[in-house]
Design a protein around this motif. Structure first.
Motif, PDB file in Angstrom:
ATOM      1  N   LEU A  68       0.834  -1.194   0.000  1.00 31.29           N
ATOM      2  CA  LEU A  68       0.000   0.000   0.000  1.00 31.29           C
ATOM      3  C   LEU A  68       0.874   1.250   0.000  1.00 31.29           C
ATOM      4  CD1 LEU A  68      -2.749  -1.111   2.544  1.00 31.29           C
ATOM      5  CD2 LEU A  68      -2.898  -1.021   0.077  1.00 31.29           C
ATOM      6  N   PRO A 132      14.251  -4.216   3.811  1.00 35.19           N
ATOM      7  CA  PRO A 132      13.777  -4.780   5.079  1.00 35.19           C
ATOM      8  C   PRO A 132      12.337  -5.320   5.047  1.00 35.19           C
ATOM      9  CG  PRO A 132      13.832  -2.397   5.226  1.00 35.19           C
ATOM     10  CD  PRO A 132      14.440  -2.760   3.923  1.00 35.19           C
ATOM     11  N   VAL A 133      11.372  -4.617   4.425  1.00 37.00           N
ATOM     12  CA  VAL A 133       9.979  -5.009   4.673  1.00 37.00           C
ATOM     13  C   VAL A 133       9.462  -6.147   3.800  1.00 37.00           C
ATOM     14  CG1 VAL A 133       9.223  -2.808   5.611  1.00 37.00           C
ATOM     15  CG2 VAL A 133       8.921  -3.269   3.174  1.00 37.00           C
ATOM     16  N   ILE A 143       0.491  -3.016   5.726  1.00 43.82           N
ATOM     17  CA  ILE A 143       0.477  -1.924   6.692  1.00 43.82           C
ATOM     18  C   ILE A 143       1.871  -1.317   6.832  1.00 43.82           C
ATOM     19  CG2 ILE A 143       0.788  -3.265   8.816  1.00 43.82           C
ATOM     20  CD1 ILE A 143      -1.699  -0.438   8.295  1.00 43.82           C
ATOM     21  N   ALA A 144       2.918  -2.141   6.680  1.00 41.54           N
ATOM     22  CA  ALA A 144       4.273  -1.589   6.773  1.00 41.54           C
ATOM     23  C   ALA A 144       4.565  -0.675   5.590  1.00 41.54           C
ATOM     24  CB  ALA A 144       5.299  -2.722   6.845  1.00 41.54           C
ATOM     25  N   LEU A 146       2.305   0.892   3.790  1.00 40.97           N
ATOM     26  CA  LEU A 146       1.470   2.083   4.018  1.00 40.97           C
ATOM     27  C   LEU A 146       2.201   3.026   4.966  1.00 40.97           C
ATOM     28  CD1 LEU A 146      -1.574   3.230   3.719  1.00 40.97           C
ATOM     29  CD2 LEU A 146      -1.820   2.399   6.020  1.00 40.97           C
ATOM     30  N   GLY A 147       2.830   2.431   5.996  1.00 38.86           N
ATOM     31  CA  GLY A 147       3.601   3.219   6.949  1.00 38.86           C
ATOM     32  C   GLY A 147       4.725   3.975   6.264  1.00 38.86           C
ATOM     33  N   PHE A 148       5.456   3.307   5.356  1.00 36.06           N
ATOM     34  CA  PHE A 148       6.537   3.989   4.652  1.00 36.06           C
ATOM     35  C   PHE A 148       6.008   5.170   3.852  1.00 36.06           C
ATOM     36  CE2 PHE A 148       9.628   0.379   5.068  1.00 36.06           C
ATOM     37  CZ  PHE A 148      10.559   1.140   5.711  1.00 36.06           C
ATOM     38  N   GLU A 150       3.353   6.923   4.402  1.00 33.56           N
ATOM     39  CA  GLU A 150       2.976   8.017   5.291  1.00 33.56           C
ATOM     40  C   GLU A 150       4.212   8.713   5.850  1.00 33.56           C
ATOM     41  OE1 GLU A 150      -0.480   9.156   6.476  1.00 33.56           O
ATOM     42  OE2 GLU A 150      -0.356   8.567   4.394  1.00 33.56           O
ATOM     43  N   ILE A 151       5.263   7.924   6.134  1.00 29.31           N
ATOM     44  CA  ILE A 151       6.490   8.543   6.638  1.00 29.31           C
ATOM     45  C   ILE A 151       7.054   9.492   5.585  1.00 29.31           C
ATOM     46  CG2 ILE A 151       8.884   8.091   7.277  1.00 29.31           C
ATOM     47  CD1 ILE A 151       7.938   5.561   8.669  1.00 29.31           C
ATOM     48  N   VAL A 154       5.009  12.664   5.722  1.00 30.43           N
ATOM     49  CA  VAL A 154       5.281  13.503   6.886  1.00 30.43           C
ATOM     50  C   VAL A 154       6.659  14.148   6.762  1.00 30.43           C
ATOM     51  CG1 VAL A 154       5.580  13.496   9.390  1.00 30.43           C
ATOM     52  CG2 VAL A 154       3.770  12.153   8.363  1.00 30.43           C
ATOM     53  N   VAL A 155       7.623  13.383   6.258  1.00 23.81           N
ATOM     54  CA  VAL A 155       8.959  13.948   6.084  1.00 23.81           C
ATOM     55  C   VAL A 155       8.908  15.102   5.077  1.00 23.81           C
ATOM     56  CG1 VAL A 155      11.265  13.474   5.173  1.00 23.81           C
ATOM     57  CG2 VAL A 155      10.225  11.901   6.788  1.00 23.81           C
ATOM     58  N   ASN A 158       8.102  18.235   6.513  1.00 24.24           N
ATOM     59  CA  ASN A 158       9.005  18.782   7.516  1.00 24.24           C
ATOM     60  C   ASN A 158      10.408  19.105   7.019  1.00 24.24           C
ATOM     61  OD1 ASN A 158       7.622  18.818  10.273  1.00 24.24           O
ATOM     62  ND2 ASN A 158       7.040  16.837   9.434  1.00 24.24           N
ATOM     63  N   PHE A 258      -2.998   8.302   1.941  1.00 25.55           N
ATOM     64  CA  PHE A 258      -3.228   6.914   1.555  1.00 25.55           C
ATOM     65  C   PHE A 258      -4.526   6.718   0.777  1.00 25.55           C
ATOM     66  CE2 PHE A 258      -4.179   7.359   6.118  1.00 25.55           C
ATOM     67  CZ  PHE A 258      -5.519   7.042   6.138  1.00 25.55           C
ATOM     68  N   THR A 259      -5.405   7.746   0.774  1.00 26.77           N
ATOM     69  CA  THR A 259      -6.611   7.638  -0.041  1.00 26.77           C
ATOM     70  C   THR A 259      -6.249   7.457  -1.516  1.00 26.77           C
ATOM     71  OG1 THR A 259      -7.432   9.312   1.462  1.00 26.77           O
ATOM     72  CG2 THR A 259      -8.870   8.676  -0.319  1.00 26.77           C
TER      73      THR A 259
ATOM     74  N   PHE B 268       7.035  15.451  13.317  1.00 30.98           N
ATOM     75  CA  PHE B 268       7.172  14.077  12.853  1.00 30.98           C
ATOM     76  C   PHE B 268       6.307  13.105  13.641  1.00 30.98           C
ATOM     77  CE2 PHE B 268      11.045  16.080  11.390  1.00 30.98           C
ATOM     78  CZ  PHE B 268      11.156  15.583  10.109  1.00 30.98           C
ATOM     79  N   ALA B 271       4.576  10.378  11.723  1.00 28.24           N
ATOM     80  CA  ALA B 271       5.512   9.430  11.125  1.00 28.24           C
ATOM     81  C   ALA B 271       6.067   8.495  12.183  1.00 28.24           C
ATOM     82  CB  ALA B 271       6.653  10.178  10.448  1.00 28.24           C
ATOM     83  N   TYR B 274       4.318   5.200  12.687  1.00 25.47           N
ATOM     84  CA  TYR B 274       4.628   4.202  11.659  1.00 25.47           C
ATOM     85  C   TYR B 274       6.023   3.635  11.855  1.00 25.47           C
ATOM     86  CZ  TYR B 274       0.496   5.722   9.202  1.00 25.47           C
ATOM     87  OH  TYR B 274      -0.783   5.997   8.872  1.00 25.47           O
ATOM     88  N   ILE B 278       6.982  -0.225  12.108  1.00 24.49           N
ATOM     89  CA  ILE B 278       7.864  -0.958  11.210  1.00 24.49           C
ATOM     90  C   ILE B 278       8.980  -1.631  11.998  1.00 24.49           C
ATOM     91  CG2 ILE B 278       9.534  -0.680   9.336  1.00 24.49           C
ATOM     92  CD1 ILE B 278       7.624   1.500   8.249  1.00 24.49           C
TER      93      ILE B 278
END
Lengths: 360, 297
Positions: A68, A132-133, A143-144, A146-148, A150-151, A154-155, A158, A258-259, B268, B271, B274, B278
Motif C-alpha cells: 500500500l 527490510p519489509v 500496513i508496513a 502504508l507506513g513507509f 505516510e512517513i 510527513v517527512v 518537515n 493513503f486515499t 514528525f 511518522a 509508523y 515498522i
C-alpha cells in the motif's frame, strides 16, 4: 487451433498490432488538436491512473505483494520531477520558508530526463525500503508499506529546504497536459510490464504469488524476484507521480495521502488482478465516470419542484457504484483475462462458422 | 523536564493510549474472525460522535442515556454494514472484502460530508468533564481520568464477554476455524454480527470520548485516530485482544513522550507511529502478541 504456429495468422496479428497502434496515434494526434482542455485533462488523468494501476498490478496482481505504498513513491517521483523541471527563477520565488538545497537550486533538466530521474529515485526508494519489509507477509506487508508512504509524506512536510514544507510546489511546467506524454508513458509502461510478466521472470513472479515455498524449492529466488517486481512497479509509480505533478502543476504533501493508494487499489481490483487490459480500461472508466457524475450535483428542476444543488453528492453515488461493482463482479471486470488478437480472431472465426451453419 | 510535567505527560499518554486501545479492539476482533482489515471502522468511530451530537440536539435526554443510545445505535449500524457489505463476500477472495471496506469507508465519509456538512461542529461537552483542578502540581481535567477509567471498564467488560461467556467462546472458536465451528452448530452469521455490533459500539464510545477531549467534530475526524488505532492493533499482533490493548497504550504513551521529550520533532509525530510499527514488525513479523504462523510444505 491452439498452440499450432500459423504463419499467416502471425503476420495478420503483427499487421493488426501496427494498425491498432496507428489508429491510437491518430486518435491522440486528433485529440491533442481538437479536444477542449477540460476533456484533455480527463484523458490525461485517465492515462496517469492507467500507469499507476498497471504498476500496482505488477506488484500486487502478478507478484502477490500486498503493498500500500504507491502514494509514497508517487510523492517521491512528483517532487523529484518538479524540482528538476522548475525554472530556477520560479524556485527562488516559491521557496519562502527556507532556501532550496544545493543541487536542485541551480539545475533545470528537460522533462524526459526529469521523468526518468523521478522514476529512478522512486525505484531507489523502493529498493531501500523493500530490502527490510519484503520479508513481511500479507496484511503485515500492506500496513508496513502504508507506513513507509505516510512517513515519506510527513517527512516531505518537515523538510522545507527541499519540499517547501506544507506550502508545496507551484508552477510546475505542465508538459504532461499533452496526450503524447501521458499515453506515450502508458504505452511504455504496458510494453515493459507485459514483456516482463510474459518472460521467464514473469513466470517466476506468478510462482511466488501462488506459493512462495514451492517456488523457492523449484529454484526461484523469492527475495530477488519480489524486489525486482517491487522496484520496477515503484519506478512506474514515480513516473506516474511525476506526470500527475506536471498535469496539476501544484503539489503538496497532502496530495499524497493513503486515499490516493486506495483509489488505485480499487482500480486494480475492479479491473481484475493480474489483468493489464483490465487495469488500463478500468482507469479510463473510473476517471471518466467520476467526471460524468458531475451533473447530478447541480440543481434540478422537475416540473414546479426545484431540487437544490448538493455539492458532494457525486462522490456518494460514485462510492455506491463502486460497492455494487465489487459485490457483483467479485473477480473484477476482466478477472485476470487479457486482450489478445488471438481472442478476437477466434471470436470472429466462431461467429463466421456459426453463420455458415458449420460447427468449428 | 520537572516531575510535574512528566506526570502530566503520563496522564495524557494513558488517556490517549486508552482511546487508541478501545478503537484498536474493534479492528482486532473483526480481523481475528474474518481476516479483514475493516477500514470502515474509523468512520464508525466518527459516526458515534455524530450520533451523540444529533441525539443530544434533538431529544435533550440525560447525558448518560444519550451516550448509551448513541453507542447502541452505532452498534446496530455496524451490524448493518456487515450484513450489506461483508457477508455477501464471505466466500469471495479476501481482497474483495477489503475493497468493499474501503468502498464503505468512502461512502460514509462522503455521505457525512453531504448530510452533516464539511464544517466542524462544536461538540456538546457537559460541565462535569471540562472541570479541572490541580493535584499537587499536575493539572487535571475530569476528562483526563474519566477517559482511561471508563475505557478500562469497557475493556474489562469486553474481556469478560470474550473469555467468560458462551458468545465469547463461539467468537474464539470461529476465529480459530470458521468451518469447523459451523459444523459444531455455532451460529457463525449471528456471532459475526454480534462481533461487529460490539466492536462498533466500542468505536462509538471511543469516538465520543475523543470528541469530549477535542470538542470539534467533522466527517473526516475518524481518519487519523482510526489509522493510529489500526497501527496499535497491528503492533500488538492483530487478532489478539490483549495485544490491541497493549499496542494502544504503548502507541499513545510513545507519541506523547516523543512530543514531550523532543519538541523539535513534534512535526514528525505521525511518522513516528509508523516508524515504531515498522521497527516492531521487523523484530516480530506478527506483532507483539500475534499468533506465529508456520510455513507448511
Amino acid at each position: 487451433m491452439l498452440g499450432v504456429y500459423n504463419p499467416a495468422r502471425a503476420r495478420l496479428k503483427l499487421l493488426l498490432t501496427f494498425g491498432g497502434l496507428a489508429v491510437l496515434a491518430a486518435a491522440i494526434w486528433w485529440g491533442n488538436a481538437n479536444l477542449s482542455s477540460y476533456n484533455l485533462r480527463i484523458l490525461n488523468l485517465a492515462g496517469i491512473n492507467a500507469i499507476l494501476a498497471v504498476s500496482m498490478n505488477l506488484i500486487f496482481g502478478f507478484t502477490g505483494l500486498f503493498s500500500l505504498g504507491h502514494a509514497g513513491f508517487m510523492a517521491v517521483g512528483a517532487y523529484t520531477c518538479a524540482l528538476l523541471t522548475l525554472p530556477v527563477a520560479t524556485k527562488d520565488s516559491i521557496f519562502l520558508l527556507a532556501p532550496l538545497a544545493w543541487p536542485f537550486s541551480v539545475i533545470t533538466l528537460p522533462p524526459i530526463a526529469a521523468v526518468v530521474c523521478a522514476g529512478a529515485t522512486a525505484g531507489l526508494m523502493a529498493y531501500l525500503t523493500g530490502f527490510p519489509v519484503l520479508r513481511l507477509r500479507g496484511d503485515y506487508l500492506g500496513i508496513a508499506t502504508l507506513g513507509f508512504a505516510e512517513i515519506i509524506r510527513v517527512v516531505a512536510n518537515n523538510i522545507p529546504s527541499i519540499t517547501n514544507g506544507a506550502l508545496g510546489l507551484k508552477g510546475i511546467p505542465s508538459f504532461a497536459s499533452n496526450l503524447w506524454w501521458t499515453w506515450g508513458c502508458v504505452g511504455i509502461t504496458v510494453f515493459v510490464i507485459s514483456r516482463l510478466v510474459n518472460s521467464v521472470y514473469g513466470r517466476s513472479l506468478l510462482a511466488v504469488r501462488e506459493d512462495e515455498v514451492a517456488a523457492e524449492i523449484m529454484g526461484v529466488n523469492r527475495t530477488y524476484h519480489k524486489t525486482v517486481a517491487y522496484v520496477i512497479g515503484s519506478f512506474f509509480a514515480g513516473v506516474g507521480g511525476a506526470l500527475m505533478g506536471s498535469l496539476v502543476t501544484t503539489i503538496d504533501p497532502k496530495t499524497f495521502g493513503f486515499t490516493l493508494t486506495f483509489n488505485i487499489l480499487i482500480i486494480v481490483v475492479a479491473g481484475g488482478l493480474g489483468s493489464i487490459t483490465g487495469s488500463v480500461l478500468t482507469s479510463v472508466i473510473y476517471t471518466v465516470l467520476l467526471e460524468a457524475l458531475r451533473p447530478i450535483e447541480a440543481s434540478w428542476r422537475i416540473g414546479p419542484l426545484r431540487v437544490p444543488e448538493i455539492p458532494g453528492l457525486r462522490m456518494v453515488v460514485f462510492s455506491l457504484v463502486l460497492l455494487v461493482i465489487i459485490l457483483f463482479y467479485q473477480r473484477g471486470l476482466f478477472g485476470g483475462r487479457e486482450f489478445s488478437w488471438d481472442r478476437v480472431l477466434d471470436w470472429i472465426d466462431r461467429r463466421r462458422s456459426r453463420k455458415q451453419g458449420v460447427r468449428a | 523536564m520537572t516531575w510535574a510535567v512528566f506526570a502530566q505527560n503520563i496522564v495524557n499518554g494513558i488517556s490517549l493510549g486508552s482511546l487508541y486501545a478501545l478503537v484498536a479492539i474493534g479492528y482486532t476482533m473483526v480481523y481475528g474472525i474474518l481476516r479483514l482489515i475493516n477500514f470502515a471502522h474509523s468512520d464508525v468511530f466518527m459516526l458515534g460522535a455524530y450520533m451523540l451530537f444529533y441525539i443530544d440536539f434533538m431529544f435533550r435526554l440525560p447525558w448518560w442515556l444519550t451516550f448509551v443510545l448513541a453507542a447502541v445505535l452505532t452498534g446496530v449500524l455496524g451490524i448493518t454494514i456487515e450484513r450489506v457489505a461483508y457477508r455477501p463476500l464471505r466466500q469471495a477472495p479476501r481482497i474483495s472484502s477489503l475493497i468493499s471496506a474501503i468502498g464503505i469507508s468512502f461512502f460514509i465519509q462522503n455521505l457525512g460530508l453531504v448530510v452533516f456538512g464539511g464544517r466542524p461542529k462544536p461538540f456538546p461537552v457537559p460541565q462535569f468533564f471540562s472541570q479541572s483542578y490541580m493535584v499537587g502540581s499536575v493539572y487535571m481535567a475530569n476528562i483526563s481520568w474519566v477517559v482511561p477509567v471508563f475505557s478500562g471498564l469497557l475493556m474489562l467488560g469486553l474481556t469478560m464477554l470474550v473469555y467468560r461467556t458462551k458468545v465469547g467462546l463461539a467468537m474464539r472458536a470461529i476465529s480459530h476455524d470458521m468451518d469447523t465451528s459451523s459444523l459444531m452448530s455455532v451460529n457463525v452469521d449471528g456471532i459475526i454480527a454480534i462481533t461487529f455490533g460490539v466492536g462498533s459500539a466500542l468505536a462509538a464510545a471511543g469516538g465520543i470520548m475523543w470528541a469530549l477531549k477535542y470538542p470539534q467534530i467533522n466527517p473526516l475526524m475518524g481518519t487519523v485516530p482510526g489509522i493510529k488505532a489500526f497501527i496499535a492493533a497491528v503492533l500488538g499482533g492483530i487478532g489478539s485482544i490483549p495485544g490491541a490493548m497493549i499496542g494502544g497504550m504503548l502507541l499513545g504513551m510513545l507519541e506523547i513522550m516523543l512530543v514531550a521529550l523532543m519538541p523539535t520533532l513534534s512535526g514528525f509525530r505521525d511518522a513516528f507511529a509508523y516508524l515504531v510499527l515498522i521497527v516492531i514488525l521487523l523484530a516480530r513479523p506478527t506483532g507483539l502478541l500475534g499468533r506465529e504462523f508456520r510455513e507448511k510444505v
